[in-house]
Design a protein around this motif. Structure first.
Motif, PDB file in Angstrom:
ATOM      1  N   LYS A 325      78.841  32.800 -46.420  1.00 52.90           N
ATOM      2  CA  LYS A 325      78.533  33.611 -45.593  1.00 52.90           C
ATOM      3  C   LYS A 325      79.267  33.578 -44.158  1.00 52.90           C
ATOM      4  O   LYS A 325      78.927  34.659 -43.431  1.00 52.90           O
ATOM      5  CB  LYS A 325      77.052  33.287 -45.184  1.00 52.90           C
ATOM      6  CG  LYS A 325      76.071  33.445 -46.363  1.00 52.90           C
ATOM      7  CD  LYS A 325      74.670  32.755 -46.030  1.00 52.90           C
ATOM      8  CE  LYS A 325      73.956  33.107 -44.617  1.00 52.90           C
ATOM      9  NZ  LYS A 325      72.755  32.488 -44.382  1.00 52.90           N
ATOM     10  N   ASN A 330      85.692  36.020 -45.295  1.00 47.33           N
ATOM     11  CA  ASN A 330      85.447  37.410 -44.995  1.00 47.33           C
ATOM     12  C   ASN A 330      86.555  38.358 -45.831  1.00 47.33           C
ATOM     13  O   ASN A 330      86.374  39.335 -46.558  1.00 47.33           O
ATOM     14  CB  ASN A 330      85.520  37.783 -43.758  1.00 47.33           C
ATOM     15  CG  ASN A 330      84.015  37.578 -42.851  1.00 47.33           C
ATOM     16  OD1 ASN A 330      83.242  37.413 -43.735  1.00 47.33           O
ATOM     17  ND2 ASN A 330      84.245  37.091 -41.784  1.00 47.33           N
ATOM     18  N   ARG A 358      75.144  38.013 -49.911  1.00 46.34           N
ATOM     19  CA  ARG A 358      76.510  38.054 -49.529  1.00 46.34           C
ATOM     20  C   ARG A 358      77.126  37.028 -50.661  1.00 46.34           C
ATOM     21  O   ARG A 358      78.228  37.399 -51.077  1.00 46.34           O
ATOM     22  CB  ARG A 358      76.817  37.458 -48.076  1.00 46.34           C
ATOM     23  CG  ARG A 358      76.310  38.591 -47.119  1.00 46.34           C
ATOM     24  CD  ARG A 358      76.618  37.977 -45.742  1.00 46.34           C
ATOM     25  NE  ARG A 358      77.926  38.036 -45.384  1.00 46.34           N
ATOM     26  CZ  ARG A 358      78.671  37.738 -44.367  1.00 46.34           C
ATOM     27  NH1 ARG A 358      78.113  37.337 -43.334  1.00 46.34           N
ATOM     28  NH2 ARG A 358      79.952  37.700 -44.486  1.00 46.34           N
ATOM     29  N   SER A 361      77.039  38.747 -54.136  1.00 40.69           N
ATOM     30  CA  SER A 361      77.951  40.022 -54.087  1.00 40.69           C
ATOM     31  C   SER A 361      79.452  39.485 -54.410  1.00 40.69           C
ATOM     32  O   SER A 361      80.139  40.003 -55.165  1.00 40.69           O
ATOM     33  CB  SER A 361      77.838  40.879 -52.777  1.00 40.69           C
ATOM     34  OG  SER A 361      78.217  40.099 -51.795  1.00 40.69           O
ATOM     35  N   LYS A 362      79.828  38.259 -53.514  1.00 40.86           N
ATOM     36  CA  LYS A 362      81.217  38.023 -53.745  1.00 40.86           C
ATOM     37  C   LYS A 362      81.345  37.258 -55.121  1.00 40.86           C
ATOM     38  O   LYS A 362      82.337  37.313 -55.524  1.00 40.86           O
ATOM     39  CB  LYS A 362      81.312  36.854 -52.676  1.00 40.86           C
ATOM     40  CG  LYS A 362      81.420  37.272 -51.279  1.00 40.86           C
ATOM     41  CD  LYS A 362      81.923  36.495 -50.039  1.00 40.86           C
ATOM     42  CE  LYS A 362      81.902  37.161 -48.799  1.00 40.86           C
ATOM     43  NZ  LYS A 362      82.058  36.186 -47.717  1.00 40.86           N
TER      44      LYS A 362
END
Length: 530
Positions: A325, A330, A358, A361-362
């Motif tokens: 997160k 990023n 998050r 999704s990664k």
């Protein structure tokens, strides 16, 4: 007769085949007889996935285990009394190596006396017919099937058959094990075995099961693809109380276990092999209090590192989610390398236990996009450009991978251009074709080409005629201009004609004067002669 060695070569994974070849090589060097036995042969013949490679040696396997450890194998569990060693071989392959032995009971239910003997005696002392099959890996009998208890017939009938009337009495843990085999393979108990099973349950033979044996069976459950089916069978027969008295009432967390099985399937299809023993044990004991679960594991003789790994699942997962997160991951590059460093089982556990959007999704980008992109990097194309394998080669590949993560270099032409730029290779200049020069001797062609040009200068072109016609059709000023132009042209033509007439007259007069001179000369010559 089926070619079992061909089956092994076609059904085993490359890593499993490498382990098989290494074990055969060590058996030849150490001059011992070795056989593939138990579950591997059962799964091979029945067409099920081959999970473990279990080897049996006629002799002491300790020397072979030491050699395998030098090659990268890890020892998971051992018992020197039985000469049994469970390993994770090089290439992340599960399996075991044990010495062939015979179990001798003074009376039913008594503790056995172990005698190390031949492989045939080892197969006869086993629990069920489907596990009493072996394939020889020795040079002189390689591929020979050993089936003294007719286990092939049980596989054809899809039945689990006990090899002794005292099988459940001598080893009560087989009550849990036969239910696990039936749930996993979809088989049923052979009718006589079903009678022996029911009789043993009526006599409460399950109360004689040792906690250490329950722990060993629970470890085997944690490696199952669908542990829920086995747990429900144990619950149906009241055997969950053997793990902990309160577990039969509170029941395992079946919903989370089902989700975990689905995640396992997705990871397997992506080429990842998560070891979900600890997450499965976590959800099996999940509805117990933390101190109850830890107490149950200690009673079943789980090692301290196993208990600690189960307890640390939640803190480890929280740590990973926090990093995913944060800002550190990023960029796709940082996220990819961080996720690649994680064990696959922690990914599965996070997706089930704390599915942060998050983080999940990664994970999905890693599985569906980044990892396939990494596996398809054009190593051969860079080789073809003449870059030798080494630090520069690796650097170029890493730079290309980073650019592809940003969406560049997807097309082959773009990728080749990027590879050339990164490797410092200049593109070859494009060859421009020059027109062929005409030979010097082609004078006739030049004259013929020049003549129409001269004619074109003297004659009015079609374009001028069209323009003059168009101007004539236009305004009155344009008409006056065209008339004056035509008058000028006519005057010039008349002047030319007058010049031509004058020239012709002068030339004629000159000819007449020349004639007169000739006649005068002739007359003078005649007069002189006279």
């Amino acid at each position: 007769m089926p070619d079992y060695m061909y089956l092994l070569e076609s059904r085993l994974s490359p890593e499993q085949r490498a382990v098989l070849e290494r074990v055969q090589e060590l058996s030849r060097l150490q001059d011992v007889n070795i056989y593939l036995t138990g579950g591997a042969v059962r799964d091979l013949i029945s067409g099920m996935p081959i999970r473990d490679l279990d080897f049996t040696i006629e002799g002491n396997p300790l020397r072979m285990v030491k050699e395998l450890e030098k090659g990268g194998a890890r020892l998971v569990w051992e018992t020197e009394k039985l000469r049994h060693y469970e390993l994770i071989f090089a290439g992340d392959v599960d399996g075991s190596i044990c010495a062939a032995r015979e179990d001798v009971y003074e009376r039913p239910g008594a503790k056995p006396e172990y005698r190390f003997s031949s492989v045939m005696e080892d197969l006869r002392r086993r629990d069920f017919g489907v596990n009493a099959i072996a394939i020889s890996l020795n040079t002189q009998s390689r591929g020979l099937l050993l089936d003294p208890m007719n286990g092939l017939a049980d596989l054809e009938k899809q039945e689990i058959r006990s090899l002794s009337i005292h099988g459940f009495t001598n080893q009560p843990i087989r009550l849990m094990r036969i239910l696990r085999y039936c749930a996993r393979m979809g088989f049923k108990m052979e009718p006589r075995t079903q009678e022996w099973f029911d009789l043993a349950m009526q006599r409460d033979m399950q109360k004689n099961i040792e906690p250490e044996d329950v722990g060993h069976e629970l470890r085997a459950l944690a490696r199952e693809d669908n542990p829920v089916a086995t747990l429900k069978e144990w619950e149906k027969h009241g055997l969950l109380a053997l793990i902990h008295p309160n577990l039969q009432k509170r029941k395992p967390d079946y919903d989370s276990l089902n989700k975990l099985a689905k995640v396992r399937t997705n990871l397997y299809s992506a080429g990842l092999r998560p070891r979900l023993q600890y997450p499965v044990l976590f959800y099996t004991l999940g509805r117990l209090k933390s101190r109850e679960g830890a107490s149950a594991l200690r009673t079943m003789r789980f090692r301290s590192n196993e208990i600690e790994a189960i307890a640390n699942l939640i803190p480890e997962a929280q740590k990973v989610v926090k990093i995913l997160k944060g800002r550190k991951t990023n960029a796709p590059k940082e996220a990819y390398f961080y996720i690649a460093s994680l064990p696959a089982e922690i990914m599965a556990f996070i997706e089930v236990e704390m599915p942060n959007p998050r983080a999940v999704s990664k994970f999905r980008s890693y599985i569906q996009k980044w990892r396939p992109l990494r596996q398809s990097l054009p190593m051969g194309e860079l080789d073809a450009l003449g870059i030798a394998r080494g630090p520069k080669f690796d650097k170029v590949i890493e730079q290309l991978f980073e650019m592809q993560l940003r969406g560049k270099g997807k097309l082959p032409e773009e990728r080749t251009k990027i590879l050339r730029n990164l490797a410092g290779i200049k593109e070859e200049p494009k060859k421009v074709e020059k027109p062929e020069k005409k030979r010097k001797g082609d004078k006739s062609e030049r004259k013929s080409a020049a003549e129409p040009k001269e004619q074109d200068k003297s004659k009015p072109t079609a374009a001028t005629a069209v323009t003059s016609a168009s101007t004539a059709k236009g305004s009155p000023d344009a008409a006056k201009q065209s008339q004056s132009a035509s008058a000028a042209i006519g005057a010039r033509a008349r002047a030319k004609h007058a010049e031509a007439e004058n020239k012709s007259k002068s030339s004629a007069s000159k000819k007449r004067a020349a004639g007169r001179r000739k006649t005068k000369v002739g007359s003078t010559k005649k007069s002189r002669r006279r």
